[in-house]
Design a protein around this motif. Structure first.
Motif, mmCIF file in Angstrom:
data_model
loop_
_atom_site.group_PDB
_atom_site.id
_atom_site.type_symbol
_atom_site.label_atom_id
_atom_site.label_comp_id
_atom_site.label_asym_id
_atom_site.label_seq_id
_atom_site.Cartn_x
_atom_site.Cartn_y
_atom_site.Cartn_z
ATOM 1 N N ASP A 70 0.817 -1.008 0.220
ATOM 2 C CA ASP A 70 -0.080 -0.194 -0.200
ATOM 3 C C ASP A 70 0.746 1.090 -0.084
ATOM 4 O OD1 ASP A 70 -1.712 2.057 0.095
ATOM 5 O OD2 ASP A 70 -2.758 1.412 2.294
ATOM 6 N N PRO A 71 0.967 1.958 -1.201
ATOM 7 C CA PRO A 71 1.756 3.192 -1.317
ATOM 8 C C PRO A 71 1.562 4.081 -0.197
ATOM 9 C CG PRO A 71 1.035 2.497 -3.257
ATOM 10 C CD PRO A 71 0.462 1.778 -2.432
ATOM 11 N N LEU A 72 0.290 4.472 0.352
ATOM 12 C CA LEU A 72 -0.293 5.297 1.238
ATOM 13 C C LEU A 72 0.455 4.983 2.890
ATOM 14 C CD1 LEU A 72 -4.020 5.334 0.751
ATOM 15 C CD2 LEU A 72 -2.306 7.039 -0.068
ATOM 16 N N LEU A 73 1.073 3.944 3.064
ATOM 17 C CA LEU A 73 1.851 3.531 4.186
ATOM 18 C C LEU A 73 3.290 4.229 4.174
ATOM 19 C CD1 LEU A 73 1.968 2.052 6.939
ATOM 20 C CD2 LEU A 73 3.123 0.051 5.719
ATOM 21 N N HIS A 74 3.789 4.052 2.987
ATOM 22 C CA HIS A 74 5.010 4.623 2.499
ATOM 23 C C HIS A 74 5.101 6.073 2.409
ATOM 24 C CE1 HIS A 74 6.671 0.423 1.588
ATOM 25 N NE2 HIS A 74 5.542 0.424 1.263
ATOM 26 N N GLY A 75 3.643 6.682 2.174
ATOM 27 C CA GLY A 75 3.596 8.149 2.120
ATOM 28 C C GLY A 75 3.310 8.748 3.620
ATOM 29 N N GLY A 76 3.365 7.941 4.470
ATOM 30 C CA GLY A 76 2.900 8.433 5.937
ATOM 31 C C GLY A 76 1.575 8.816 6.222
ATOM 32 N N ALA A 77 0.762 8.250 5.390
ATOM 33 C CA ALA A 77 -0.987 8.712 5.356
ATOM 34 C C ALA A 77 -1.500 8.047 6.617
ATOM 35 C CB ALA A 77 -1.704 8.391 4.308
ATOM 36 N N VAL A 396 0.400 8.881 -9.836
ATOM 37 C CA VAL A 396 0.676 7.279 -10.513
ATOM 38 C C VAL A 396 -0.429 6.394 -9.960
ATOM 39 C CG1 VAL A 396 2.948 7.912 -10.868
ATOM 40 C CG2 VAL A 396 2.239 7.087 -8.640
ATOM 41 N N ASP A 397 -0.668 5.107 -10.552
ATOM 42 C CA ASP A 397 -1.328 4.107 -10.194
ATOM 43 C C ASP A 397 -0.580 3.411 -9.042
ATOM 44 O OD1 ASP A 397 0.365 2.516 -11.672
ATOM 45 O OD2 ASP A 397 -1.233 2.321 -13.222
ATOM 46 N N GLN A 398 -1.338 2.343 -8.434
ATOM 47 C CA GLN A 398 -0.740 1.634 -7.305
ATOM 48 C C GLN A 398 0.480 0.826 -7.885
ATOM 49 O OE1 GLN A 398 -3.436 -0.559 -5.153
ATOM 50 N NE2 GLN A 398 -2.176 -1.084 -3.618
ATOM 51 N N LEU A 402 4.175 1.363 -6.663
ATOM 52 C CA LEU A 402 5.009 0.257 -6.093
ATOM 53 C C LEU A 402 6.403 0.193 -6.547
ATOM 54 C CD1 LEU A 402 2.379 -2.225 -5.153
ATOM 55 C CD2 LEU A 402 3.728 -0.840 -3.551
ATOM 56 N N LYS A 403 6.431 0.453 -7.979
ATOM 57 C CA LYS A 403 7.665 0.261 -8.677
ATOM 58 C C LYS A 403 8.685 1.271 -8.429
ATOM 59 C CE LYS A 403 6.151 -2.452 -12.536
ATOM 60 N NZ LYS A 403 5.673 -2.328 -14.041
ATOM 61 N N TYR A 404 7.989 2.687 -8.294
ATOM 62 C CA TYR A 404 8.700 3.840 -7.946
ATOM 63 C C TYR A 404 9.420 3.517 -6.352
ATOM 64 C CZ TYR A 404 9.678 8.381 -5.891
ATOM 65 O OH TYR A 404 10.174 9.566 -5.325
ATOM 66 N N LEU A 405 8.465 3.025 -5.593
ATOM 67 C CA LEU A 405 8.876 2.712 -4.127
ATOM 68 C C LEU A 405 9.783 1.752 -4.176
ATOM 69 C CD1 LEU A 405 5.494 3.192 -2.298
ATOM 70 C CD2 LEU A 405 7.541 4.581 -1.916
ATOM 71 N N HIS A 406 10.057 0.873 -5.199
ATOM 72 C CA HIS A 406 11.065 -0.246 -5.312
ATOM 73 C C HIS A 406 12.395 0.324 -5.765
ATOM 74 C CE1 HIS A 406 12.132 -4.374 -6.799
ATOM 75 N NE2 HIS A 406 11.782 -4.597 -5.394
ATOM 76 N N ARG A 407 12.295 1.484 -6.203
ATOM 77 C CA ARG A 407 13.414 2.328 -7.037
ATOM 78 C C ARG A 407 13.749 1.670 -8.294
ATOM 79 N NH1 ARG A 407 17.019 5.986 -5.099
ATOM 80 N NH2 ARG A 407 18.792 5.301 -6.616
ATOM 81 N N VAL A 462 -3.853 -7.860 -8.612
ATOM 82 C CA VAL A 462 -3.497 -6.543 -8.924
ATOM 83 C C VAL A 462 -4.574 -5.506 -8.373
ATOM 84 C CG1 VAL A 462 -2.344 -4.630 -10.303
ATOM 85 C CG2 VAL A 462 -1.595 -7.064 -10.244
ATOM 86 N N GLU A 463 -5.828 -5.623 -9.144
ATOM 87 C CA GLU A 463 -6.791 -4.746 -8.906
ATOM 88 C C GLU A 463 -7.253 -4.898 -7.617
ATOM 89 O OE1 GLU A 463 -8.544 -2.829 -11.226
ATOM 90 O OE2 GLU A 463 -6.661 -3.453 -12.238
ATOM 91 N N GLY A 464 -7.178 -5.961 -6.762
ATOM 92 C CA GLY A 464 -7.652 -6.010 -5.316
ATOM 93 C C GLY A 464 -6.785 -5.675 -4.342
ATOM 94 N N LEU A 465 -5.314 -5.205 -4.867
ATOM 95 C CA LEU A 465 -4.477 -4.745 -3.738
ATOM 96 C C LEU A 465 -4.950 -3.843 -2.572
ATOM 97 C CD1 LEU A 465 -1.461 -4.165 -6.084
ATOM 98 C CD2 LEU A 465 -1.441 -5.679 -4.376
ATOM 99 N N PHE A 466 -4.626 -3.915 -1.265
ATOM 100 C CA PHE A 466 -5.177 -3.231 -0.448
ATOM 101 C C PHE A 466 -4.666 -1.879 -0.389
ATOM 102 C CE2 PHE A 466 -4.167 -1.247 3.771
ATOM 103 C CZ PHE A 466 -5.452 -1.210 4.299
ATOM 104 N N THR A 467 -5.383 -0.819 -0.270
ATOM 105 C CA THR A 467 -4.987 0.478 0.258
ATOM 106 C C THR A 467 -6.018 1.157 1.042
ATOM 107 O OG1 THR A 467 -4.316 2.561 -0.742
ATOM 108 C CG2 THR A 467 -5.842 1.317 -2.127
ATOM 109 N N LEU A 468 -5.526 1.712 1.968
ATOM 110 C CA LEU A 468 -6.500 2.380 2.972
ATOM 111 C C LEU A 468 -7.331 3.401 2.536
ATOM 112 C CD1 LEU A 468 -7.160 1.948 6.297
ATOM 113 C CD2 LEU A 468 -5.730 3.998 6.544
#
Length: 470
Positions: A70-77, A396-398, A402-407, A462-468
């Motif tokens: 969940d990218p929102l976790l990495h973004g401090g949300a 960006v989409d999820q 995630l690819k961005y957060l994976h560098r 992929v469509e069902g990936l969790f995000t808060l």
């Protein structure tokens, strides 16, 4: 599932709980609740989740998702935090005026659950010192503080005795003391394996030493909030009663709602609050609040003739003048090549902290300055104080997030060349630098997602990936 508890622990708890012991033991065989606390500066409160009743921003999840995806976790949300420990909010709301400018210490801050919670509760005019004695854990704390994005926080890596030398510095001190971890037995089997009567005694002695080492740093009239994640009386009620015998301290009684299921205790006039898993939806936890009734006032800090914090030059300030929402609230200082924003109202106190403590991180790291160029830093991207129009945004989409957060290399559509703020669902993740035909990924290497995304994305729908934020 059933758990085999240490025999002497069972005996202790049978004595402590009496007829309720069977329900307690049964609860330890059940799955731990999953809960998160939302950063309202970045994300609206969710509407479809069950609230944690003793906090305004905590919620239970029906099951444990893959938070890493969940990218929102990495973004401090939001922050994944055990529900019982969010009771700290009640202790703060009921014992201090949170609208006032306060100096607050979170003494044992890593990995950052209570520090980020405090940062959300105190006023923007306050200052939080989040300390961690173990260096590696202090770095994790600094990462989580940067992602939360508050700005009025300093992360230090010091022994409690060093902080105790700051006489009368703090209005509030939170000591979530290292303990025997009985309250984490069902969540962390290692805690059960490491438990012993000798370790309880060792923890009790260490906790008393910590309290004595840091006590002088609390102002007369200031509030100490003490907590552990353990059940025994030695590390909890007996420590508070011992503190009251050693120092001038009076109990602060908190108001409880019956439906919370929190157990109030009392020993030698000191009030405590216990969380048992058979009565509350959370792990084992203990908290008490006391007010200091004597002691020395803080000395008045004067401006140093040779300050440790060197103000940025006019030219350096000009490079970043449009980057913060309220630039007048911040003082810009430069150390080595790093330009940092610190709360202007606290500069005299901050000078003392930087001179006397090991500061791991402080304020907002804005930019690295080289040859009259300013390279924006990750903390600025994640800051709640970044001016919304300072940089172009790229949503960006999820999967791309995630690819961005994976560098990995990513494509940012419809963005001009230069620095771009990468966002997911309106929450900033970090910087990309758009060049003619590619994007340089400036996400910090040490923060990157380390799990294999290929494997993870194959395993997940992929469509069902969790995000808060859904």
């Amino acid at each position: 599932m059933s758990v085999t508890l240490p025999a002497s622990f069972e005996t202790r708890m049978q004595t402590q709980l009496g007829d309720a012991y069977a329900a307690f033991a049964q609860a330890l065989g059940q799955a731990s609740p999953i809960s998160v606390r939302v950063n309202q500066a970045k994300l609206p409160l969710p509407t479809g989740l069950t609230p944690v009743p003793w906090t305004q921003t905590g919620f239970y999840l029906p099951s444990r998702p893959s938070f890493t995806l969940d990218p929102l976790l990495h973004g401090g949300a939001y922050y994944v935090q055990e529900a019982s420990s969010m009771f700290l909010e009640q202790a703060l709301r009921q014992s201090v005026d949170l609208s006032e400018p306060l100096a607050v210490l979170d003494l044992c801050g890593a990995p950052g659950g209570k520090s980020t919670h405090i940062a959300s509760l105190i006023s923007p005019e306050s200052l939080l010192v989040a300390n961690e004695v173990i260096k590696a854990r202090a770095n994790i704390l600094a990462e989580n503080i940067q992602k939360w994005g508050s700005g009025n926080v300093v992360v230090t890596n010091n022994d409690p005795s060093h902080l105790g030398q700051l006489t009368g510095f703090f209005d509030v001190m939170v000591v979530d003391a290292p303990c025997s971890g009985e309250g984490m037995f069902r969540k962390d089997p290692d805690a059960m394996n490491e438990w012993s009567e000798a370790n309880v005694k060792l923890c009790c002695e260490r906790q008393r030493r910590i309290l004595m080492d840091v006590w002088d740093a609390l102002k007369p009239g200031g509030v100490l909030i003490y907590s552990t994640c353990t059940y025994n009386l030695e590390e909890n009620e007996e420590n508070l009663a011992w503190l009251a015998r050693q120092q001038e301290a009076e109990p602060i009684q908190l108001q409880l709602q019956p439906e919370w299921g929190v157990t109030e205790t009392q020993l030698e006039g000191m009030h405590g609050y216990r969380f048992y898993p058979h009565k509350t939806q959370g792990e084992g936890f203990f908290l008490a609040a006391v007010r200091k009734t004597g002691g020395e006032e803080a000395r008045t800090f004067k401006k140093s003739k040779r300050p440790f914090l060197v103000l940025a030059s006019k030219q350096e300030k000009a490079l970043v003048q449009d980057w913060l929402k309220e630039p007048q609230a911040w003082e810009l200082v430069k150390h080595k090549e790093i330009l940092r924003a610190l709360p202007k109202a606290w500069m005299l106190e901050l000078e003392q902290l930087y001179e006397n403590l090991r500061v791991v991180y402080g304020g907002i790291e804005l930019a690295e300055v080289m040859k009259n160029n300013a390279k924006p830093l990750p903390a600025l991207a994640l800051s709640q104080h970044l001016a919304p129009d300072a940089f172009p945004h790229a949503g960006v989409d999820q999967v791309t997030a995630l690819k961005y957060l994976h560098r990995e290399d990513v494509v940012l559509e419809n963005s001009a060349n230069g620095w771009v703020l990468v966002q997911f669902n309106g929450v900033a993740l970090g910087w990309g630098k758009k060049l003619q035909n590619r994007v340089n990924n400036h996400y910090p290497k040490e923060w990157r997602i380390r799990m294999s995304l290929d494997e993870a994305l194959k395993a997940e729908n992929v469509e069902g990936l969790f995000t808060l934020g859904k």
